[in-house]
Design a protein around this motif. Structure first.
Motif, short mmCIF file in Angstrom:
data_model
loop_
_atom_site.label_atom_id
_atom_site.label_comp_id
_atom_site.label_asym_id
_atom_site.label_seq_id
_atom_site.Cartn_x
_atom_site.Cartn_y
_atom_site.Cartn_z
N UNK A 114 0.87 -1.09 0.04
CA UNK A 114 -0.14 -0.02 -0.08
C UNK A 114 0.83 1.25 -0.22
N UNK A 115 0.40 2.21 -0.69
CA UNK A 115 0.97 3.43 -0.80
C UNK A 115 1.32 4.08 0.43
N UNK A 116 2.48 4.44 1.10
CA UNK A 116 2.47 5.08 2.52
C UNK A 116 1.93 6.44 2.68
N UNK A 117 1.70 6.94 1.27
CA UNK A 117 1.17 8.29 1.38
C UNK A 117 -0.53 8.28 1.23
N UNK A 118 -0.93 7.03 1.24
CA UNK A 118 -2.43 6.97 1.06
C UNK A 118 -3.34 7.36 2.11
N UNK A 119 -4.29 8.10 2.01
CA UNK A 119 -5.11 8.64 2.92
C UNK A 119 -5.45 7.29 3.95
N UNK A 120 -5.26 7.44 5.18
CA UNK A 120 -5.38 6.41 6.38
C UNK A 120 -6.61 5.59 6.41
N UNK A 121 -7.83 6.35 5.81
CA UNK A 121 -9.22 5.74 5.89
C UNK A 121 -8.99 4.71 4.48
N UNK A 122 -8.34 5.02 3.30
CA UNK A 122 -8.45 4.16 2.36
C UNK A 122 -7.28 3.08 2.11
N UNK A 123 -6.36 3.22 3.20
CA UNK A 123 -5.47 2.13 3.26
C UNK A 123 -5.72 0.61 2.89
N UNK A 124 -6.89 0.49 3.91
CA UNK A 124 -7.40 -1.12 3.77
C UNK A 124 -8.00 -1.38 2.39
N UNK A 125 -8.79 -0.19 1.92
CA UNK A 125 -9.27 -0.35 0.44
C UNK A 125 -8.47 -0.77 -0.69
N UNK A 126 -7.12 0.20 -0.41
CA UNK A 126 -6.13 -0.06 -1.54
C UNK A 126 -5.34 -1.64 -1.39
N UNK A 127 -5.38 -1.79 -0.20
CA UNK A 127 -4.80 -3.15 0.08
C UNK A 127 -5.89 -4.14 -0.59
N UNK A 128 -7.01 -4.24 -0.25
CA UNK A 128 -8.18 -4.91 -0.59
C UNK A 128 -8.05 -5.02 -2.46
N UNK A 129 -7.75 -3.88 -2.96
CA UNK A 129 -7.71 -3.66 -4.50
C UNK A 129 -6.31 -4.40 -5.09
N UNK A 130 -5.37 -4.30 -4.30
CA UNK A 130 -4.32 -5.13 -4.57
C UNK A 130 -4.44 -6.47 -4.34
N UNK A 131 -5.02 -7.12 -3.53
CA UNK A 131 -5.26 -8.58 -3.23
C UNK A 131 -6.13 -8.92 -4.46
N UNK A 132 -7.48 -7.97 -4.79
CA UNK A 132 -8.31 -8.71 -5.69
C UNK A 132 -7.63 -8.51 -7.19
N UNK A 133 -6.64 -7.68 -7.47
CA UNK A 133 -6.06 -7.72 -8.61
C UNK A 133 -5.21 -8.88 -8.81
N UNK A 134 -4.41 -9.30 -7.74
CA UNK A 134 -3.38 -10.52 -7.72
C UNK A 134 -4.31 -11.61 -7.94
N UNK A 135 -5.46 -11.69 -7.21
CA UNK A 135 -6.31 -13.14 -7.50
C UNK A 135 -6.72 -12.96 -8.77
N UNK A 136 -7.16 -11.81 -9.31
CA UNK A 136 -7.91 -11.88 -10.69
C UNK A 136 -6.85 -12.23 -11.74
N UNK A 137 -5.70 -12.04 -11.63
CA UNK A 137 -4.37 -12.65 -12.49
C UNK A 137 -4.52 -14.03 -12.59
N UNK A 138 -4.75 -14.77 -11.18
CA UNK A 138 -4.89 -16.24 -10.88
C UNK A 138 -5.99 -16.73 -11.76
N UNK A 139 -7.43 -16.12 -11.50
CA UNK A 139 -8.46 -16.65 -12.31
C UNK A 139 -8.54 -16.54 -13.61
N UNK A 140 -7.75 -15.45 -14.19
CA UNK A 140 -7.73 -15.04 -15.75
C UNK A 140 -7.01 -16.12 -16.16
#
Length: 439
Positions: free
Chosen positions: A60-86
């Motif tokens: 997660x980008x350390x400069x990310x707004x702290x409200x959004x850090x979990x969401x950015x982390x979730x997007x990164x996890x989702x992106x990695x799994x999407x590559x596996x699914x594809x």
């Protein structure tokens, strides 16, 4: 039948269903977990289950707004799994059902890759924070946020939690069905989605739990304890306030002062699973020892850290009084496993515990914030260890309501009923087409 099971810490809550489904003739079970997941080596080595590991391509980008850090982390996890699914899709694999714990974001794009596959989510938790000045009764109302007056909720906390729930709302919207392990956990979710959620606990291994009058453990300092000794047990994944560790430690000096020969065995790590690390200490164990350690007998207070499962079972089997304290939050397997072992369980008077423990019937309920009551009922529990019918009722509750087979049946019904019909329809269509070609 093709089944895809996704869990960041695979197998997580899906250990039993993954094993059962992988042993069914003609079934193909693929698991997806992070590179740090423990996996299921015995099934992987036998070829009955394939585990694909993933890793987000960056932090997660350390400069990310702290409200959004979990969401950015979730997007990164989702992106990695999407590559596996594809990649699986390109190889010709299309699952009949996907069972997933979506809490880290892995399934954000699952329906984009497999739009016609049934997606079943494990709806473990939805955050709720009290309105400012709500004055919640900590023993009855509310959930984890704002429950403990020692850690008051700020406006910043409420704002952050509201954004955290964006991921959970997306998960509820995306799935076809969801499973919650307890009625209370289901009730934390928004009313608009409750019809999607079925209550079904994944089950604990009650067949391999139970009392053993010959059980004994040897502690690091050489002390030997056996079933029947005055032993207090406390278990948590990590020693932290969410699981009442601070209140347990504050009650312990009174127990040791009254009972001169009792021993306390504490199992749990020094990390934080929920909440925050303490201020002024490396972990909550050090924090509480700095507060009450001088009042405790170190020769009778034993911290085992994280232990192998078989040793954990023996700890429960020598227990005379097992104390389980928790915020109104996710119910721990350890409480159910203690009940299945026949422990005399003293639990916090909080909603998830009350769903299982009936005071005076299969255990005792106490206020998590009443240290004198925790101490008094722990001491009284010693006297009831050998004769109380409550221990037998605790075992019966665990076996009748939380066994593995019950969980398997419920998960199979929720996850596979529609998928099985889909497979049968496809087979019938294939047969009909083949017959038509012959004619």
């Amino acid at each position: 039948m093709r089944v895809l099971i996704i869990h960041q810490n695979f197998p997580g809550q899906f250990r039993h269903v993954a094993k059962a489904w992988s042993e069914r003739l003609g079934w193909q079970v693929i698991g997806i977990g992070r590179d740090t997941a423990p996996g299921m080596p015995e099934l992987e080595q036998s070829g009955r289950l394939t585990l694909i590991r993933y890793k987000p391509h960056r932090q997660v980008n350390p400069a990310q707004h702290h409200y959004l850090r979990r969401m950015e982390d979730a997007v990164l996890h989702g992106q990695a799994v999407a590559r596996v699914l594809l990649k699986l899709k390109a190889q010709g694999f299309t699952p009949d059902v996907i069972l997933a714990h979506p809490g880290w974001g892995e399934t954000l794009n699952a329906k984009d890759v497999f739009p016609n596959t049934r997606l079943v989510h494990y709806a473990e938790w939805f955050y709720n924070a009290p309105a400012e000045g709500n004055g919640l009764d900590p023993d009855w109302q509310g959930a984890d946020i704002g429950f403990d007056p020692e850690f008051p909720v700020t406006f910043d906390d409420r704002a952050r939690i509201r954004v955290w729930n964006a991921l959970h709302l997306l998960n509820l919207e995306n799935c076809d069905a969801a499973i919650s392990p307890t009625h209370w956990q289901k009730a934390q979710h928004p009313k608009a989605y409750l019809d999607k959620i079925t209550v079904a606990h994944e089950g604990i291994d009650t067949e391999n739990l139970g009392p053993d009058p010959k059980a004994a453990i040897k502690l690091p300092n050489g002390t030997a304890l056996k079933a029947g000794d005055p032993v207090i047990t406390y278990v948590a994944r990590n020693l932290e306030p969410y699981r009442g560790f601070h209140q347990f430690m504050r009650a312990l000096p009174a127990v040791q002062k009254e009972h001169k020969t009792c021993h306390t065995v504490i199992v749990g790590g020094d990390d934080v699973s929920y909440g925050r690390m303490p201020e002024g200490a490396t972990n909550w164990r050090e924090k509480m020892l700095a507060e009450v350690g001088s009042q405790l007998d170190p020769t009778r207070t034993h911290f085992l850290g994280k232990v192998p499962y078989e040793r954990y079972k023996r700890v429960l089997q020598v227990s005379a009084a097992h104390v389980y304290l928790t915020y109104p939050f996710v119910l721990s397997w350890s409480m159910l496993e203690a009940m299945a072992t026949g422990c005399f369980v003293i639990g916090s008077h909080t909603a998830p515990v009350r769903e299982v423990l009936n005071h005076g019937f299969n255990g005792w309920l106490i206020s998590m914030f009443d240290r004198s009551a925790i101490a008094a009922q722990t001491l009284e529990g010693f006297a009831l260890r050998a004769s109380s019918t409550m221990r037998a009722e605790a075992m019966k509750t665990a076996t009748d309501c939380y066994g593995i087979q019950l969980g398997l049946r419920a998960f199979s019904q929720i996850c596979l009923a529609e998928a099985s019909l889909k497979v049968q329809r496809a087979a019938l269509n294939h047969y009909a087409n083949a017959l038509h070609d012959r004619l």
